[in-house]
Write an enzyme that holds these catalytic residues in place. Structure first.
Site, PDB file in Angstrom:
ATOM      1  N   HIS A 163       0.829  -1.219   0.000  1.00  0.00           N
ATOM      2  CA  HIS A 163       0.000   0.000   0.000  1.00  0.00           C
ATOM      3  C   HIS A 163       0.860   1.265   0.000  1.00  0.00           C
ATOM      4  O   HIS A 163       0.487   2.272   0.590  1.00  0.00           O
ATOM      5  CB  HIS A 163      -0.947   0.038   1.197  1.00  0.00           C
ATOM      6  CG  HIS A 163      -1.961  -1.066   1.204  1.00  0.00           C
ATOM      7  ND1 HIS A 163      -3.201  -0.956   0.631  1.00  0.00           N
ATOM      8  CD2 HIS A 163      -1.910  -2.324   1.719  1.00  0.00           C
ATOM      9  CE1 HIS A 163      -3.873  -2.088   0.795  1.00  0.00           C
ATOM     10  NE2 HIS A 163      -3.125  -2.942   1.450  1.00  0.00           N
ATOM     11  N   ASN A 217     -10.225  -2.844   2.501  1.00  0.00           N
ATOM     12  CA  ASN A 217      -9.932  -2.853   1.072  1.00  0.00           C
ATOM     13  C   ASN A 217     -11.214  -2.632   0.285  1.00  0.00           C
ATOM     14  O   ASN A 217     -12.306  -2.649   0.851  1.00  0.00           O
ATOM     15  CB  ASN A 217      -9.341  -4.212   0.663  1.00  0.00           C
ATOM     16  CG  ASN A 217      -7.860  -4.338   1.029  1.00  0.00           C
ATOM     17  OD1 ASN A 217      -7.162  -3.339   1.228  1.00  0.00           O
ATOM     18  ND2 ASN A 217      -7.385  -5.566   1.108  1.00  0.00           N
ATOM     19  N   HIS A 221      -3.849   1.094  11.938  1.00  0.00           N
ATOM     20  CA  HIS A 221      -3.647  -0.174  12.646  1.00  0.00           C
ATOM     21  C   HIS A 221      -5.013  -0.760  13.015  1.00  0.00           C
ATOM     22  O   HIS A 221      -5.783  -0.089  13.728  1.00  0.00           O
ATOM     23  CB  HIS A 221      -2.826   0.101  13.905  1.00  0.00           C
ATOM     24  CG  HIS A 221      -2.503  -1.106  14.721  1.00  0.00           C
ATOM     25  ND1 HIS A 221      -2.764  -2.398  14.292  1.00  0.00           N
ATOM     26  CD2 HIS A 221      -1.929  -1.237  15.936  1.00  0.00           C
ATOM     27  CE1 HIS A 221      -2.366  -3.244  15.224  1.00  0.00           C
ATOM     28  NE2 HIS A 221      -1.865  -2.568  16.234  1.00  0.00           N
TER      29      HIS A 221
HETATM   30 FE1  HDD Z   1      -2.460  -4.772   5.613  1.00  0.00          FE
HETATM   31  C1  HDD Z   1      -1.008  -1.728   5.225  1.00  0.00           C
HETATM   32  C2  HDD Z   1      -5.414  -3.528   4.373  1.00  0.00           C
HETATM   33  C3  HDD Z   1      -3.821  -7.929   5.660  1.00  0.00           C
HETATM   34  C4  HDD Z   1       0.307  -5.924   7.104  1.00  0.00           C
HETATM   35  N1  HDD Z   1      -3.075  -2.983   4.915  1.00  0.00           N
HETATM   36  C5  HDD Z   1      -2.337  -1.847   4.847  1.00  0.00           C
HETATM   37  C6  HDD Z   1      -3.122  -0.779   4.315  1.00  0.00           C
HETATM   38  C7  HDD Z   1      -4.363  -1.300   4.075  1.00  0.00           C
HETATM   39  C8  HDD Z   1      -4.331  -2.682   4.454  1.00  0.00           C
HETATM   40  C9  HDD Z   1      -5.546  -0.558   3.493  1.00  0.00           C
HETATM   41  C10 HDD Z   1      -2.642   0.633   4.070  1.00  0.00           C
HETATM   42  C11 HDD Z   1      -2.889   1.504   5.253  1.00  0.00           C
HETATM   43  C12 HDD Z   1      -2.559   2.931   4.930  1.00  0.00           C
HETATM   44  O1  HDD Z   1      -3.274   3.531   4.113  1.00  0.00           O
HETATM   45  O2  HDD Z   1      -1.588   3.442   5.471  1.00  0.00           O
HETATM   46  N2  HDD Z   1      -4.228  -5.583   5.058  1.00  0.00           N
HETATM   47  C13 HDD Z   1      -5.340  -4.892   4.672  1.00  0.00           C
HETATM   48  C14 HDD Z   1      -6.463  -5.788   4.609  1.00  0.00           C
HETATM   49  C15 HDD Z   1      -6.018  -7.027   4.945  1.00  0.00           C
HETATM   50  C16 HDD Z   1      -4.611  -6.902   5.249  1.00  0.00           C
HETATM   51  C17 HDD Z   1      -7.880  -5.370   4.244  1.00  0.00           C
HETATM   52  C18 HDD Z   1      -6.760  -8.318   5.063  1.00  0.00           C
HETATM   53  C19 HDD Z   1      -8.016  -8.421   5.276  1.00  0.00           C
HETATM   54  N3  HDD Z   1      -1.851  -6.599   6.229  1.00  0.00           N
HETATM   55  C20 HDD Z   1      -2.574  -7.770   6.196  1.00  0.00           C
HETATM   56  C21 HDD Z   1      -1.821  -8.820   6.849  1.00  0.00           C
HETATM   57  C22 HDD Z   1      -0.650  -8.247   7.278  1.00  0.00           C
HETATM   58  C23 HDD Z   1      -0.686  -6.864   6.870  1.00  0.00           C
HETATM   59  C24 HDD Z   1      -2.286 -10.242   7.017  1.00  0.00           C
HETATM   60  C25 HDD Z   1       0.505  -8.858   8.023  1.00  0.00           C
HETATM   61  C26 HDD Z   1       0.472  -9.922   8.741  1.00  0.00           C
HETATM   62  N4  HDD Z   1      -0.634  -3.979   6.007  1.00  0.00           N
HETATM   63  C27 HDD Z   1       0.328  -4.638   6.695  1.00  0.00           C
HETATM   64  C28 HDD Z   1       1.522  -3.748   7.020  1.00  0.00           C
HETATM   65  C29 HDD Z   1       1.081  -2.393   6.394  1.00  0.00           C
HETATM   66  C30 HDD Z   1      -0.270  -2.709   5.810  1.00  0.00           C
HETATM   67  C31 HDD Z   1       2.839  -4.294   6.580  1.00  0.00           C
HETATM   68  C32 HDD Z   1       2.032  -1.726   5.432  1.00  0.00           C
HETATM   69  C33 HDD Z   1       2.091  -0.276   5.806  1.00  0.00           C
HETATM   70  C34 HDD Z   1       1.370  -0.198   7.054  1.00  0.00           C
HETATM   71  O3  HDD Z   1       0.895  -1.414   7.415  1.00  0.00           O
HETATM   72  O4  HDD Z   1       1.213   0.810   7.722  1.00  0.00           O
HETATM   73  O5  HDD Z   1       1.704  -3.661   8.401  1.00  0.00           O
END
Ligand code: HDD
Length: 722
Positions: A80, A153, A344
């Site tokens: 993202h 999402n 978060h």
């Molecule tokens: Fe995630 C970012 C949505 C599963 C780990 N995620 C992130 C963002 C969105 C989502 C919209 C961007 C947030 C922003 O605008 O700053 N993610 C989802 C959805 C998931 C999902 C809807 C499943 C239903 N994500 C998911 C899993 C993991 C992560 C299973 C890790 C185990 N996601 C992250 C992250 C991010 C992230 C690495 C990257 C940047 C951030 O968090 O701030 O922690």
């Protein structure tokens, strides 16, 4: 109680703005200074030993400036990374007090400030907005009980069932490690290699290959919380809840060929669209809906509520609309706000709680961890955009870039020296967070639940729910993606897997790849509890209890509105200004935006001698950046456009992408000269309007046609060489 909360919430928005302003800067009438406040008398030259001599190490002003510059970039989000955001507010239509004690969902007089960020998943920060990809839809609610983040999402399900697979999924999706190709695209070997071995991803794959993955605008896409969460009320009673955002403009997409073109013509298409909509006062709006499920109904569905690869069809549990999100303010500084915002799923308020969805549980670790590396300090909550609007009191201290000056002698609890402060909010009326009292009586296992083994039932439900054009687009998207895959065995495994979703789909995709779809091999690839039978864990297909679900198709979301649609008016010298002005007025009265596109910038002369300002020349403009095309009357204008290959290309391309095209009087000659004109029957085809006697009737029909968004059936007729 509701009244009290309302009083507490008064002026929340103003307070938040004031809060942010403490950290804003207005350089008007100010001198340039160093970061220490020293006025700078020359910002053009470094300090040198003589005017042709070497620079001096002593130049602390140069060194401060360069040092800061060298450290301007922070790590981009691992997923993202590409996104954009805006401020707004959330209003509640109806109190949810019966289901949740969350204050912002109890009191309809409260206007909760929010910041929303939309994103793609795969690409880097500078990648195109129009990649075929899932879109992130994150909303931070600055409530009076602390920040609540709904990090969702635009697709209601996920690729995988357990967070353990997230790094594998993302590694497979991202550019391949040996050559860092391709950028912002899933059409490559490692992604499909992984997917072909992960049958649980098949439902989400159907969504990702559908037009949902190439939205027309962030303002025209849905959002979903994906996981099943809990609402918990004042009495501690829980309901399962799924969150939905429904855009008031309907759900619309572009064509794949168009998306690829937009990526070149305007990679910032979605970012610009959101920004411009807010700047022009066309505030984007979504309604918040919830599906509520009684605790006792947890096991009544043919799927597990904890399985994030499943949705709850709206036919089984209707979506109750409870409020509205409006985005009404652009950022002042992209980095400070959009880039530094830290979402978060674990930022909760009392009254909302988790379920044991294993994907959600893993996310609860990942987000704080990622903020530590991205924002560099456990004090990221002190960055203005991340600060709650309520005060923070705890005994956490120090760390990189600490902003808060904590006063007093004590930084521990319990204490007497600090008067025992800050206190725990131990009694219910004090508003402290308490976790739902869920009973857990279980063996420790590293495995999946047997209720998670259906990998195809809802993939088929989704496919069956699509209109014919939507189905065709899924077939074509799979042909494209798998066509880009270099390893034949991966293509074969994928088409074999697709037979489990729909045989016809698999055959159509296979045929274009020169393959025949066969039986998939799906070995069970995880351990099972020692006392279990591995056969019970084999991937399988459970038939959905409904044949199709209207809410899964975008075709049913037309809102009969042309609000904020962009209409190109093609004109040249000799345009009939009455014809142009009448259509412009009619379109703008319905909230559309018009731009005059001509061979050259500057002005064109109308039939009555008026100078009409040109908004864009053909050099800059492209039909893919517009929703529809109008060619006004005027013989000389029509003659000039007929002789202009760019004008004809513009019309051909708009036709190819199934957009509404209208011409008044002589304007029809330009359509006649385009590819459309070479086929008589197209003149009467839906969405191509000309030969009208009444300009009013033409405008009315054109407005209706634009509101249809696209005439996808045109794709079947013939291929336009645009
Ligand atoms: Fe995630 C970012 C949505 C599963 C780990 N995620 C992130 C963002 C969105 C989502 C919209 C961007 C947030 C922003 O605008 O700053 N993610 C989802 C959805 C998931 C999902 C809807 C499943 C239903 N994500 C998911 C899993 C993991 C992560 C299973 C890790 C185990 N996601 C992250 C992250 C991010 C992230 C690495 C990257 C940047 C951030 O968090 O701030 O922690």
């Amino acid at each position: 109680m509701a009244k009290n909360k309302s009083a507490r919430n008064k002026n929340t928005e103003t307070k938040k703005v004031a809060d942010l302003q403490q950290h804003t800067e207005n350089p008007e009438n100010e001198f340039l200074t160093t970061n220490q406040g020293l006025k700078i008398n020359d910002n053009q030259n470094s300090l040198k030993a003589g005017d042709r001599g070497p620079s001096l190490l002593e130049d602390f002003i140069l060194r401060e400036k360069i040092t800061h510059f060298d450290h301007e970039r922070i790590p981009e989000r691992i997923v993202h990374a590409r996104g954009t955001g805006a401020h707004g507010f959330f209003e509640l239509y109806e109190s949810m007090e019966k289901y949740t004690r969350a204050g912002f969902l109890n009191d309809t007089s409260v206007k909760t400030p929010v910041f929303a960020r939309f994103s793609t998943v795969a690409g880097s920060r500078g990648s195109t907005d129009l990649a075929r990809d899932v879109r992130g839809f994150s909303v931070k609610f600055y409530t009076q009980e602390g920040n609540y983040d709904l990090v969702g999402n635009n697709i209601p399900v996920f690729f995988i069932q357990d967070a353990m697979k997230f790094p594998d999924l993302v590694h497979a999706l991202k550019p391949e490690p040996h050559n860092e190709i391709p950028q912002a695209a899933s059409a490559h070997d490692t992604f499909w290699d992984f997917i072909s071995l992960m049958p649980e991803s098949m439902h989400m794959v159907m969504w990702a290959m559908s037009d949902r993955a190439i939205p027309r605008s962030y303002r025209m896409m849905e959002g979903f919380g994906v996981h099943t969460f809990r609402f918990v009320n004042e009495q501690g009673k829980s309901h399962f809840v799924k969150f939905h955002w429904k855009p008031l403009l309907g759900v619309h997409s572009v064509a794949w060929d168009e998306a690829q073109n937009i990526s070149g013509k305007d990679p910032d298409f979605h970012r610009r669209d959101l920004w411009e909509a807010i700047e022009t006062g066309n505030f984007p709006e979504w309604e918040l809906g919830v599906q509520l499920i009684d605790e006792k109904d947890e096991h009544k569905f043919e799927f597990d509520l904890l399985d994030p690869t499943k949705l709850i069809p709206e036919e089984l549990v209707p979506v109750k609309i409870i409020g509205k999100l409006t985005l009404n303010r652009n950022t002042d500084n992209f980095f400070a706000e959009t880039e530094q915002i830290a979402f978060h799923p674990g930022h909760l308020v009392p009254g909302i709680d988790f379920t044991n969805d294993p994907l959600l549980q893993g996310r609860l670790f990942s987000y704080t961890d990622t903020q530590l590396s991205r924002l560099g300090s456990p004090n990221f909550h002190e960055i203005p955009i991340n600060r709650p609007v309520v005060d923070i009191h705890n005994n956490q201290r120090d760390g990189h870039m600490r902003q808060m000056i904590n006063k007093g002698q004590t930084s521990y609890e319990p204490n007497t020296l600090g008067g025992g402060c800050p206190f725990q909010a131990m009694m219910k009326k004090m508003g402290g967070f308490t976790s739902f009292l869920e009973r857990i009586d279980a063996k420790k296992i590293r495995s999946r639940s047997k209720s998670f083994t259906d990998h195809f039932g809802q993939a088929t439900l989704f496919f069956n729910s699509q209109s014919q054009p939507e189905k065709d687009h899924i077939v074509n998207a799979l042909r494209f993606e798998l066509g880009k895959v270099q390893t034949p065995a991966i293509r074969q495994r994928m088409v074999n897997l697709l037979t489990q979703v729909d045989k016809g789909l698999a055959e159509q995709v296979a045929a274009s790849l020169g393959l025949v779809a066969g039986k998939p091999e799906m070995p069970m690839n995880h351990s099972v509890p020692a006392d279990a039978n591995p056969k019970d864990y084999q991937p399988r297909k459970v038939k959905s209890s409904i044949e199709s679900s209207a809410a899964l198709s975008m075709a049913g979301t037309l809102k009969n509105s042309i609000q904020t649609r962009k209409i190109a008016i093609l004109a040249a010298n000799g345009v009939d200004d009455a014809s142009l002005a009448a259509m412009k007025k009619a379109l703008e009265a319905k909230g559309a935006q018009t731009k005059v596109i001509a061979p050259m910038l500057g002005f064109i002369k109308s039939t009555s001698g008026k100078n009409i300002a040109v908004d864009e020349s053909f050099l800059i403009a492209a039909s893919v950046l517009y929703d529809a095309v109008f060619i006004p009357a005027g013989a000389a204008s029509a003659a000039a456009l007929k002789a202009n290959p760019d004008a004809l290309h513009f019309i051909n391309e708009a036709y190819k992408h199934c957009k509404a095209i209208a011409a008044d009087a002589e304007g029809a000659e330009v359509i006649g000269e385009s590819y459309i004109g070479m086929n008589e029957k197209d003149k009467t085809e839906a969405g191509v309007l000309s030969g009208y006697k009444s300009a009013n009737k033409l405008a009315a029909d054109f407005i209706n046609a634009i509101a249809q968004h696209r005439f996808w059936e045109r794709e079947k007729m013939r291929k336009v060489p645009a």
